[in-house]
Design a protein around this motif. Structure first.
Motif, mmCIF file in Angstrom:
data_model
loop_
_atom_site.group_PDB
_atom_site.id
_atom_site.type_symbol
_atom_site.label_atom_id
_atom_site.label_comp_id
_atom_site.label_asym_id
_atom_site.label_seq_id
_atom_site.Cartn_x
_atom_site.Cartn_y
_atom_site.Cartn_z
ATOM 1 N N ASN A 8 0.802 -1.185 0.195
ATOM 2 C CA ASN A 8 0.064 0.003 0.147
ATOM 3 C C ASN A 8 0.831 1.113 0.435
ATOM 4 O OD1 ASN A 8 -3.214 0.560 0.573
ATOM 5 N ND2 ASN A 8 -2.316 2.196 0.777
ATOM 6 N N ASN A 9 1.537 1.286 -1.280
ATOM 7 C CA ASN A 9 2.219 2.453 -1.349
ATOM 8 C C ASN A 9 2.344 3.562 -2.515
ATOM 9 O OD1 ASN A 9 4.745 3.660 0.928
ATOM 10 N ND2 ASN A 9 4.905 1.314 0.896
ATOM 11 N N ARG A 10 3.029 3.870 -3.556
ATOM 12 C CA ARG A 10 2.930 4.334 -4.903
ATOM 13 C C ARG A 10 4.108 3.838 -5.772
ATOM 14 N NH1 ARG A 10 1.343 10.378 -2.688
ATOM 15 N NH2 ARG A 10 0.130 9.957 -1.706
ATOM 16 N N ILE A 11 4.177 2.432 -5.245
ATOM 17 C CA ILE A 11 5.200 2.398 -6.411
ATOM 18 C C ILE A 11 5.576 1.940 -7.309
ATOM 19 C CG2 ILE A 11 7.356 0.305 -5.718
ATOM 20 C CD1 ILE A 11 7.294 1.095 -2.992
ATOM 21 N N SER A 12 5.747 1.841 -8.777
ATOM 22 C CA SER A 12 5.764 1.232 -9.697
ATOM 23 C C SER A 12 6.585 0.785 -10.136
ATOM 24 C CB SER A 12 4.945 2.909 -10.571
ATOM 25 O OG SER A 12 6.688 3.768 -10.491
ATOM 26 N N SER A 39 6.278 -8.748 0.656
ATOM 27 C CA SER A 39 4.960 -7.587 -0.115
ATOM 28 C C SER A 39 4.878 -6.537 -0.552
ATOM 29 C CB SER A 39 4.329 -7.401 1.644
ATOM 30 O OG SER A 39 3.289 -7.187 1.754
ATOM 31 N N MET A 40 4.189 -6.476 -2.154
ATOM 32 C CA MET A 40 3.895 -5.596 -2.610
ATOM 33 C C MET A 40 2.716 -5.131 -3.633
ATOM 34 S SD MET A 40 7.392 -4.080 -2.836
ATOM 35 C CE MET A 40 7.070 -2.726 -5.131
ATOM 36 N N GLY A 41 1.942 -5.352 -2.252
ATOM 37 C CA GLY A 41 0.562 -5.335 -2.795
ATOM 38 C C GLY A 41 0.259 -4.258 -3.253
ATOM 39 N N ASN A 42 -0.953 -3.388 -3.393
ATOM 40 C CA ASN A 42 -1.946 -2.123 -3.439
ATOM 41 C C ASN A 42 -0.431 -1.041 -4.232
ATOM 42 O OD1 ASN A 42 -4.141 -3.492 -2.627
ATOM 43 N ND2 ASN A 42 -4.413 -2.090 -0.590
ATOM 44 N N ASN A 43 0.108 -1.355 -4.618
ATOM 45 C CA ASN A 43 1.004 -0.214 -5.302
ATOM 46 C C ASN A 43 0.565 -0.207 -6.852
ATOM 47 O OD1 ASN A 43 3.805 0.563 -3.516
ATOM 48 N ND2 ASN A 43 3.130 -1.692 -3.223
ATOM 49 N N ASN A 44 1.750 0.971 -7.469
ATOM 50 C CA ASN A 44 0.918 1.015 -8.274
ATOM 51 C C ASN A 44 1.806 -0.209 -9.980
ATOM 52 O OD1 ASN A 44 -0.704 2.806 -8.059
ATOM 53 N ND2 ASN A 44 1.583 4.520 -7.582
ATOM 54 N N ASN A 70 3.789 -11.425 -2.923
ATOM 55 C CA ASN A 70 2.299 -10.297 -2.617
ATOM 56 C C ASN A 70 2.134 -9.255 -3.676
ATOM 57 O OD1 ASN A 70 -0.231 -9.279 -2.072
ATOM 58 N ND2 ASN A 70 0.290 -8.331 -0.543
ATOM 59 N N LEU A 71 1.486 -9.334 -4.173
ATOM 60 C CA LEU A 71 1.681 -8.425 -5.325
ATOM 61 C C LEU A 71 0.225 -7.767 -6.074
ATOM 62 C CD1 LEU A 71 4.155 -10.109 -7.936
ATOM 63 C CD2 LEU A 71 5.217 -7.924 -6.966
ATOM 64 N N SER A 72 -0.969 -8.447 -4.625
ATOM 65 C CA SER A 72 -2.482 -8.282 -5.369
ATOM 66 C C SER A 72 -2.821 -7.019 -4.838
ATOM 67 C CB SER A 72 -2.389 -9.191 -3.973
ATOM 68 O OG SER A 72 -2.344 -8.441 -2.925
ATOM 69 N N GLY A 73 -2.919 -6.152 -6.219
ATOM 70 C CA GLY A 73 -3.933 -4.931 -5.790
ATOM 71 C C GLY A 73 -3.093 -4.156 -6.697
ATOM 72 N N ASN A 74 -1.988 -4.889 -7.542
ATOM 73 C CA ASN A 74 -1.236 -3.923 -8.924
ATOM 74 C C ASN A 74 -2.266 -4.311 -9.976
ATOM 75 O OD1 ASN A 74 1.582 -2.681 -7.506
ATOM 76 N ND2 ASN A 74 1.027 -4.563 -6.037
ATOM 77 N N PRO A 75 -2.438 -3.106 -10.482
ATOM 78 C CA PRO A 75 -2.576 -3.518 -12.301
ATOM 79 C C PRO A 75 -2.527 -4.506 -12.858
ATOM 80 C CG PRO A 75 -2.432 -0.562 -11.422
ATOM 81 C CD PRO A 75 -1.232 -1.349 -10.554
ATOM 82 N N LEU A 76 -0.881 -4.886 -12.519
ATOM 83 C CA LEU A 76 -0.434 -5.921 -13.005
ATOM 84 C C LEU A 76 -1.572 -7.234 -12.688
ATOM 85 C CD1 LEU A 76 1.418 -7.508 -10.996
ATOM 86 C CD2 LEU A 76 3.004 -6.473 -11.865
ATOM 87 N N SER A 77 -1.717 -7.897 -11.906
ATOM 88 C CA SER A 77 -2.269 -8.501 -11.251
ATOM 89 C C SER A 77 -4.157 -8.632 -11.778
ATOM 90 C CB SER A 77 -2.147 -8.505 -9.059
ATOM 91 O OG SER A 77 -2.717 -7.478 -9.188
#
Length: 519
Positions: A115-119, A134-139, A159-166
């Motif tokens: 849950n940050n703003r990492i792209s 854990s990299m979920g909920n980023n960009n 964990n990558l859930s919540g990213n556009p790529l998922s």
């Protein structure tokens, strides 16, 4: 996350408060607060929900293994370089846009940036021990960017859930194929059927990746090997002397010499100079490596002699203490049982005298050791001095040979250029001369000045390389002997302090003896 409150900075007050909150409770907490807590000993720290904007002032927590900074308003990863023992780091629920500032955390195993703003996945190359990420909920949008994670050979949970790529239809297949050692993806076990399908679908791209990674690994291993070799040459002070490096360096700033080298006759002369110069450099190189082995052997013999003398002396001291204990071990108990003052005084005096004799014996042993080590160090200093002198005498003699070669080359080059000048002036060299060369061959003074300038540059380079070598080995010898004397002084002070502390303990035992009152 706090959005409306004023941002906080990590200051001493916040850190003290956090340590106290997480410390022991009740009476234990009161005692800890009274005695104070050494921040260097803290291994776990929670700074969550503090409205922190900037990571700062954590350098005191040298032993920290777990750090919780989640649910703040942090925008940049920084201020963590001193936390080299960190194993677990939580930076989730912040405003971080770029992964950075983690290069020093080589022991990190668990990292949460949820849950940050990492792209982009980047700047984590040093995290060789990473197991959980854990990299979920980023960009994160690019599946190709996930290939970056292949370098983390111990990564098992991701964990990558919540990213556009998922949301990509190929997401799970892509991850399963490209991260073959991954066990859990988005809190679920990676299905073996999915992995089999993924391996078939991405077979050719994975083969190409494996091939390229193998090439990179081989290249990296070769570079590491070269660096190790270079380091071993540097400690022998002969780096870059195993080949034409010194010769080539003569021409790096020599414009006139480089221009003249395009002439066939000059090129032939340079080849001869190059061959002879490289041969002498190789001799220096091989001699330097062998001489380094001699210095290492001398250091090993010295350290062995030093340790042998110290061990023998320590054993003698331990024997005297044992003799004292066997003689006076029961004396203190006897003193506590004596009721007659006269006998008590006599026994106490005897004990005090025995303690004084023990102290004298231990100090005399230390004086003997100091004298013994002084002789060992003096001999070592002489041997090191002789080794350095022998090394420099040989190397400087070989460097003088290189200077002689340069002088001979200069004389031949000057003679050759003057002869060429005559032909140029007669118009016999028009086809072989470039405009740059023709600018040198206008008259005798010009060509002499050009050749002399080239010679001066070469001699300066040779002198500088010799001076560098001489300075380095002399500094090494000076620093080595200074350290030996410094270490011996510290050893002596420590030993005397140990003796005094032990003797004070024995005297305190007598002073604090609970004797029976006189009847």
């Amino acid at each position: 996350m706090y959005d409306t409150a004023e941002p906080n900075v990590i200051d001493d007050e916040m850190l003290r408060s956090a340590v106290e909150e997480q410390g022991p409770r009740g009476e234990a907490g009161r005692i800890a607060k009274m005695e104070g807590v050494n921040l260097k000993d803290i291994t776990s720290l929670r700074l969550d929900f503090k409205n922190i904007l900037k990571i700062d002032n954590l350098w005191q927590f040298h032993s920290l293994t777990k750090l919780q900074l989640d649910n703040n308003i942090i925008e940049k990863i920084q201020g963590l370089d001193t936390l080299v023992h960190l194993v677990w780091l939580d930076l989730s629920f912040n405003n971080i846009e770029v992964i950075e500032g983690l290069s020093a955390l080589t022991k990190l195993e668990d990292l949460s940036l949820y849950n940050n703003r990492i792209s982009a996945l980047e700047n984590m190359d040093g995290l060789k021990n990473l197991q959980v990420l854990s990299m979920g909920n980023n960009n994160l949008t690019s599946l190709e960017n996930l290939i970056y994670l292949r370098r983390f050979k111990q990564l098992r949970t991701l964990n990558l859930s919540g990213n556009p790529l998922s949301e990509d239809d190929q997401y799970k297949l892509f991850v399963a194929a490209h991260l073959p050692d991954l066990v859990y993806l988005d809190f679920r076990l990676v299905d073996e059927n999915i992995r089999d399908i993924a391996n078939v679908r991405y077979q050719y791209s994975i083969e190409e990746l494996n091939h390229n990674e193998t090439l990179e690994r081989v290249k990296r291993e070769e570079e590491e090997k070269r660096q190790r070799e270079l380091d071993s040459h540097k400690v022998a002070y002969v780096e870059y002397l195993n080949g034409p490096h010194l010769f080539e360096s003569l021409y790096t700033e020599d414009m006139e010499g480089t221009r003249l080298s395009s002439l066939p006759a000059v090129a032939e002369l340079m080849d001869s100079f190059r061959s002879k110069c490289t041969e002498v450099c190789q001799t220096i190189f091989e001699y330097g490596l062998k001489h380094h082995e001699k210095r290492e052997a001398e250091m090993a013999v010295f350290n062995e002699c030093l340790q042998e003398a110290v061990t023998e002396n320590q054993e003698a001291g331990a024997k005297k203490i044992q003799e004292f204990d066997s003689k006076n071990g029961e004396l203190l108990y006897e003193l506590s049982q004596i009721t007659e003052q006269q006998i008590l005084d006599a026994k106490s005096l005897q004990y005090s005298q025995d303690v004084a004799q023990l102290m004298d014996a231990l100090l005399n042993l230390e004086i003997q050791l100091v004298d013994q080590l002084e002789e060992i160090i003096k001999e070592y200093e002489r041997n090191i001095g002789e080794l350095v002198s022998s090394f420099l005498e040989t190397v400087q003699g070989l460097m003088a040979q290189i200077r002689d070669l340069e002088n001979q080359h200069h004389e031949k080059l000057l003679e050759l250029c003057i002869n060429l000048l005559e032909r140029v002036l007669k118009g016999e060299m028009d086809e072989d001369m470039t405009d740059d060369l023709r600018a040198l061959f206008v008259d005798k003074d010009t060509i002499i000045n050009a050749v002399s300038a080239s010679h001066d540059i070469h001699m300066l380079k040779i002198d500088n390389r010799e001076d560098e070598l001489v300075t380095k080995i002399n500094n090494w010898a000076t620093n080595l002997i200074q350290k030996v004397h410094r270490d011996e002084l510290q050893r002596n002070r420590k030993r005397v302090a140990e003796i005094n502390t032990y003797i004070d303990h024995l005297r305190d035992e007598l002073d604090n003896l609970d004797v029976h009152e006189q009847i």
